[in-house]
Design a protein around this motif. Structure first.
Motif, short mmCIF file in Angstrom:
data_model
loop_
_atom_site.label_atom_id
_atom_site.label_comp_id
_atom_site.label_asym_id
_atom_site.label_seq_id
_atom_site.Cartn_x
_atom_site.Cartn_y
_atom_site.Cartn_z
N MET A 33 0.84 -1.20 0.00
CA MET A 33 0.00 0.00 0.00
C MET A 33 0.88 1.24 0.00
SD MET A 33 -3.02 1.39 0.18
CE MET A 33 -4.00 -0.09 0.41
N GLY A 34 0.68 2.13 -0.97
CA GLY A 34 1.46 3.35 -1.01
C GLY A 34 1.02 4.32 0.08
N LYS A 35 1.88 5.29 0.35
CA LYS A 35 1.53 6.28 1.38
C LYS A 35 1.54 7.67 0.77
CE LYS A 35 2.31 3.90 5.60
NZ LYS A 35 2.46 4.13 7.02
N VAL A 36 0.79 8.58 1.38
CA VAL A 36 0.77 9.96 0.92
C VAL A 36 1.04 10.89 2.10
CG1 VAL A 36 -0.79 9.59 -1.05
CG2 VAL A 36 -1.76 10.09 1.21
N ASN A 37 1.57 12.07 1.78
CA ASN A 37 1.84 13.08 2.82
C ASN A 37 0.67 14.04 2.90
OD1 ASN A 37 4.73 12.45 3.49
ND2 ASN A 37 4.88 12.74 1.27
N ILE A 38 0.15 14.24 4.11
CA ILE A 38 -0.91 15.22 4.29
C ILE A 38 -0.64 16.04 5.54
CG2 ILE A 38 -2.67 13.80 3.15
CD1 ILE A 38 -3.75 13.17 5.97
N THR A 39 -1.40 17.12 5.69
CA THR A 39 -1.27 17.95 6.89
C THR A 39 -2.65 18.08 7.54
OG1 THR A 39 0.41 19.19 5.72
CG2 THR A 39 -0.43 20.17 7.75
N ILE A 40 -2.72 17.74 8.82
CA ILE A 40 -3.99 17.90 9.54
C ILE A 40 -3.75 18.86 10.71
CG2 ILE A 40 -5.75 16.76 10.95
CD1 ILE A 40 -5.49 14.33 9.22
N ASP A 41 -4.45 19.96 10.70
CA ASP A 41 -4.29 20.99 11.73
C ASP A 41 -2.82 21.33 11.96
OD1 ASP A 41 -7.02 21.02 12.01
OD2 ASP A 41 -7.03 19.59 13.68
N GLY A 42 -2.10 21.40 10.87
CA GLY A 42 -0.69 21.79 10.96
C GLY A 42 0.26 20.65 11.27
N ILE A 43 -0.30 19.45 11.51
CA ILE A 43 0.58 18.31 11.79
C ILE A 43 0.84 17.56 10.48
CG2 ILE A 43 0.85 16.18 13.15
CD1 ILE A 43 -1.52 17.30 14.92
N ASP A 44 2.11 17.44 10.11
CA ASP A 44 2.44 16.69 8.89
C ASP A 44 2.42 15.21 9.20
OD1 ASP A 44 2.85 18.97 7.35
OD2 ASP A 44 4.90 19.21 8.12
#
Lengths: 583, 160
Positions: free
Chosen positions: A1-12
Motif C-alpha cells: 500500500m502506497g503512502k501519501v503526505n498530508i497535513t492535519i491541523d498543521g501536523i504533517d
C-alpha cells in the motif's frame, strides 16, 4: 500500500493512500465528530457532522468520504466548522422526539452524546415535526420513526450486509422516512428479525420488543415455577452493559444475578446445544449413509431459518429438522424435567436469555410447542437482562455463583462454542468423528472453522471419509454460499449458517456499542475469544460426553433421532411468500 | 400480445416484455417504472412486485424510488387530473385556498382519487403561466386568475 503526505491541523503525517480524511485524523488523535458514519458498513457522508476544511477544495467537506491524496491540507477546527456542525445538529434535534429521560437508549444514545459533546444547550430552531405511528406488530422489533435521524445505517446493514432488504428511504425532503414497502409493519415483510439494524441504530428508532415486564410478572406469580436458560453468547457480552471490557467472561456473575432476581432454577442453554449436536450429528450420519438430502444445513439460527424460508425455499429440505438448542431445551424442561421434579408442565414458565431477537419470534411459532404448551414462554435479550439486573439493584460486579442448577446445569465446551461462527460445525465434528471412528479426537480445536471470515471451508478427515464442510455467518454471506451450491460451483456435505455476522456473539440482542467503539474493536473477534477461553476451561468439551445428555437419552429419550426425539426435538419449515398481495 | 408470456393478462404480459427489454441495462428501474405506469395507470403493489422479481431489485428499494418522485403514483389516477400550481407566483396569489377548495369539494386529499375514479388532485410546481396566477390545469385545459368560489363551477363542467 502506497503512502501519501498530508497535513492535519498543521501536523504533517504520512498515511496509507486508501484512508479517508476521517481515518487519518483519528490516527493523530483528532476525533472528528460523526453521526451516520459506521466503519465499513455506512460511509455515505449523509449527516454532515464530520465537516472539515480542505485547502484544495471549496466549501466544507464530509471527512468520512473524502479520500486523502498527496499534499492535502486539512483544518478540522475553525469557527465556520464549529458553527456548521452545531447548526446541523440543532436541525436534526428540531425534528427529533426528545423524550430522552424515558428513552430506551438514555445514556447509550449517540445523538445524545453528540449534543453534549458539541455543547448544544438550547435549540434555535423549533419548527414543524413529523409524527409517525409506532410499529408494534412484530414479536421481535419495535420501530419508532419519531426517533429516527435518517442516518441510514439500518438500511446499509439490512440491504448490503444482510441482503434482507426490507427497509429503505421513502418519500422525500422533510417527509423522508425509513420504512418498509407500502408502509407495512416489519411483521408483514420478509424481515428475518436478525436485529442487526438495532445494533447499528445510533438512537432509539429501532429496538427489541421489551418483554421484561412479562418476566417480572411470571417471577411474582407464586403458583409458577419459573426457570431460566442462558445462551452461550450472553455470558461473554453482558459485562459490557456494566462497563466491563468487551470480551469479559461473566458466567458466574450472570448466574448469580439470575438467582438473585428470583428465578427458581438457573439452567444453561449449552445443554440444549449438546443435545442439538447429538440429534444433528445423528441426522447428518443418517443422511450420509442413506442417500439423504445434502448438504445438510444447520437450523439453530432462527434468523437464518426465516431467511431460508423467504429466499431459498428450494433448500428447505436441506435444513436439519432439529429445533434450535433453546427450543430443544425448553421442550425437555417441560417434559423430562417436569416429570423428574413432579411439577405440572403447565405451571412451568421457561424464560430464555438470548443474544438474539429472532428468538422472540421463534418461540411464538406454533410448531414450537409440545402438547399445546410452548417450549419457551418468554425470550429476553442480553440487554433486557442487564436492565432487569439494574432495576433489581444487584451489584453485577460482586455477585457470583459457581454453577448452574442441578439437574440440568452442566454443559460441555462444545455447547459453549455455539456462540461463535463455526462453533456448531466444530462441536459437531468433535462428536461425529468419535462416533464414526470410535477413537478419541487428538486435537479438539478445529481452527479452520474459527474466525470472523464470512465464508469458511474445511475438509475434515473422519476415518477414510472426507467431510466437506462450509461455514457462513451473516445472511449476505449465506446467500453467496448458497448461490455457489445452487450453480454447482461448490459442493459440501454439511454447512453451518448463522444469520448474524460473526455468529451469536454479535447477535441482535447483544449490548450495543457506539460507532466510535466499533471503529476500534471488532466485537465479533473480542467476544469470540472469550467463548473459546470458556470452552478450554471446561473439563467436558464434547457433547456426547455430557453426563446429563447421556442420562437424558438413557432415562427418557431413548436413541438420538428416535421416536421421542422426533416428537420433542425436531420441527418442519414453511415456504413463505414475500409480500403476499392479500395483505 | 407477447410471444413468450402466456399468462393471459395483457397488461402483465406487456410489463413483462418491458422488463425483458431493460433487464441487463444499468439504471433500468426508472424507465421500467415509467412504462409500467403508462400500462397500468398507476403502480400498485402487484406491479412493483413484478418489477422487483424481474429486475432483481428489492421491493423496498423500488417503493423508495416510487415515493420519491411525484411523477409516480401508487393510487389509481382519475379520468381528470387536477393540477393545482403551487409555484411562487400562484402561491402568493392564493393557490392554497384554491387547493383547499378542490379538496373540500371532492373530499379527497392531494395525491388521491375520488371513489368514482373521476378526479385526482395533484399539487404541482410552476406550470409557466405565472401571468395567469393562480393557475389550475385539468388534463389539457388551463384555468387562470381563479378565486376559491370558481372551483365549484369548474367541477360541474366535468360532472356531466
Amino acid at each position: 500500500m502506497g503512502k501519501v503526505n498530508i497535513t492535519i491541523d498543521g501536523i504533517d503525517m504520512k498515511v496509507p493512500e486508501d484512508y479517508s480524511v476521517l481515518e487519518a485524523a483519528r490516527e493523530v488523535g483528532v476525533d472528528i465528530p460523526t453521526l451516520c458514519y459506521l466503519k465499513d458498513i455506512n460511509e455515505i457522508g449523509a449527516c454532515r457532522m464530520c465537516l472539515v476544511e480542505i485547502k484544495q477544495a471549496r466549501g466544507l467537506q464530509a471527512s468520512c468520504v473524502y479520500p486523502v491524496s498527496e499534499g492535502l491540507d486539512i483544518i478540522t477546527n475553525s469557527e465556520s466548522i464549529r458553527k456548521a456542525r452545531k447548526a446541523t445538529l440543532e436541525l436534526i434535534l428540531s425534528n427529533h422526539d426528545r423524550s430522552c429521560l424515558t428513552c430506551n437508549r438514555n445514556n447509550s444514545c449517540e445523538l445524545q452524546a453528540l449534543s453534549d459533546r458539541l455543547n448544544v444547550r438550547e435549540l434555535r430552531y423549533e419548527g414543524e415535526k413529523t409524527l409517525y405511528p409506532l410499529d408494534l406488530k412484530s414479536h421481535s422489533i419495535v420501530r419508532d420513526n419519531n426517533k429516527c435521524i435518517l442516518c441510514r445505517r439500518c438500511i446499509s446493514m439490512c440491504k448490503n450486509i444482510q441482503t434482507v432488504s426490507v427497509i429503505d428511504t421513502t418519500e422525500r425532503g422533510f417527509y423522508s422516512n425509513i420504512s418498509s414497502p407500502f408502509d407495512l409493519s416489519l411483521n408483514d415483510v420478509p424481515c428475518i428479525s436478525c436485529g442487526q439494524c438495532i445494533n447499528v441504530c445510533p438512537v432509539n428508532a429501532l429496538r427489541e420488543k421489551d418483554d421484561t415486564e412479562l418476566v417480572w410478572d411470571a417471577i411474582n406469580d407464586k403458583s409458577k415455577h419459573v426457570v431460566v436458560q442462558t445462551a452461550p453468547a450472553t455470558r461473554v457480552a453482558i459485562g459490557e452493559e456494566f462497563g466491563l471490557p468487551i470480551g469479559t467472561r461473566c458466567t458466574k456473575n450472570m448466574v448469580g444475578a439470575l438467582r438473585r432476581i428470583g428465578f427458581d432454577k438457573v439452567f444453561d442453554t449449552d445443554t440444549g446445544a449438546d443435545l442439538t449436536i447429538m440429534e444433528e450429528g445423528t441426522e447428518l450420519l443418517h443422511r450420509l449413509n442413506n442417500g439423504g438430502k445434502l448438504p445438510m444445513i444447520t437450523s439453530c439460527s432462527p434468523g437464518w431459518v426465516t431467511f431460508c424460508e423467504y429466499n431459498f425455499p428450494e433448500f428447505l429440505d436441506n435444513l436439519s429438522t432439529c429445533k434450535s438448542p433453546m427450543q430443544m431445551f425448553g421442550a425437555v424442561l417441560k417434559t423430562y424435567y417436569a416429570k423428574k421434579t413432579n411439577i405440572n408442565p403447565a405451571d412451568i414458565i421457561v424464560v430464555a436469555v438470548m443474544p438474539c431477537i429472532a428468538k422472540k419470534a421463534e418461540s411464538k411459532r406454533p410448531e414450537m410447542s409440545v402438547n399445546g404448551l410452548a417450549d419457551v414462554d418468554h425470550v429476553i435479550t442480553t440487554r433486557e437482562l442487564a436492565k432487569m439486573i439494574k432495576e433489581a439493584g444487584i451489584d453485577f460486579h460482586t455477585i457470583s455463583s459457581d454453577h448452574y442448577d442441578d439437574p440440568m446445569g452442566d454443559a460441555s465446551g462444545a455447547g459453549v462454542i455455539f456462540g461463535a461462527t463455526g462453533g456448531v460445525m466444530e462441536a459437531a465434528i468433535r462428536t461425529v468423528y468419535e462416533i464414526v471412528t470410535k477413537k478419541p479426537l487428538d486435537n479438539l480445536d478445529i481452527i479452520s472453522v474459527r474466525g470472523i471470515k464470512g465464508i469458511k471451508e474445511a475438509n475434515v478427515q473422519i476415518g477414510d471419509f472426507t467431510l466437506k464442510a462450509a461455514v457462513a455467518s451473516g445472511t449476505g454471506n449465506a446467500r453467496k454460499l448458497l448461490e455457489m451450491v445452487k450453480s454447482g460451483e461448490k459442493d459440501y456435505h454439511f454447512i453451518e449458517i448463522m444469520a448474524c455476522p460473526g455468529g451469536c456473539v454479535n447477535g441482535g440482542g447483544q449490548p450495543i456499542q457506539s460507532s466510535a467503539v466499533r471503529s476500534k474493536y471488532d466485537l465479533r473477534e473480542e467476544r469470540a475469544k472469550a467463548i473459546y477461553a470458556e470452552d478450554v476451561k471446561l473439563s467436558v468439551r464434547k457433547s456426547h460426553e455430557n453426563k446429563l445428555v447421556q442420562k437424558l437419552y438413557k432415562e427418557f429419550l431413548g436413541e438420538p433421532g428416535g421416536h421421542k426425539s422426533h416428537e420433542l426435538l425436531h420441527t418442519h419449515y414453511i415456504d413463505r411468500e414475500k409480500y403476499p398481495i392479500s395483505q | 400480445m407477447s410471444k413468450n408470456c402466456q399468462c393471459g393478462e395483457d397488461k402483465v404480459c406487456q410489463l413483462d416484455n418491458v422488463i425483458k427489454e431493460h433487464k441487463n441495462i444499468a439504471g433500468a428501474l426508472i424507465p421500467v417504472l415509467h412504462e409500467a405506469q403508462k400500462i397500468f395507470g398507476y403502480l400498485p403493489m402487484s406491479v412493483q412486485k413484478q418489477i422487483s422479481k424481474g429486475l432483481n431489485i428489492s421491493l423496498a428499494e423500488i417503493y423508495g424510488v416510487v415515493t420519491f418522485y411525484s411523477e409516480f403514483s401508487t393510487e389509481p389516477k382519475g379520468e381528470y387530473q387536477i393540477n393545482v400550481c403551487l409555484g411562487t407566483a400562484c402561491y402568493v396569489k392564493g393557490a392554497n385556498d384554491i387547493l383547499e377548495q378542490f379538496k373540500k369539494q371532492l373530499k379527497i386529499d392531494v395525491g388521491q382519487t375520488t371513489s368514482d375514479n373521476k378526479f385526482s388532485i395533484n399539487a404541482c410546481r410552476c406550470v409557466g403561466a405565472c401571468g395567469l396566477a393562480p393557475v389550475v390545469t385539468i388534463n389539457e385545459e388551463v384555468y387562470g386568475k381563479l378565486v376559491a368560489d370558481d372551483v365549484k363551477g369548474i367541477l360541474e363542467k366535468y360532472q356531466v
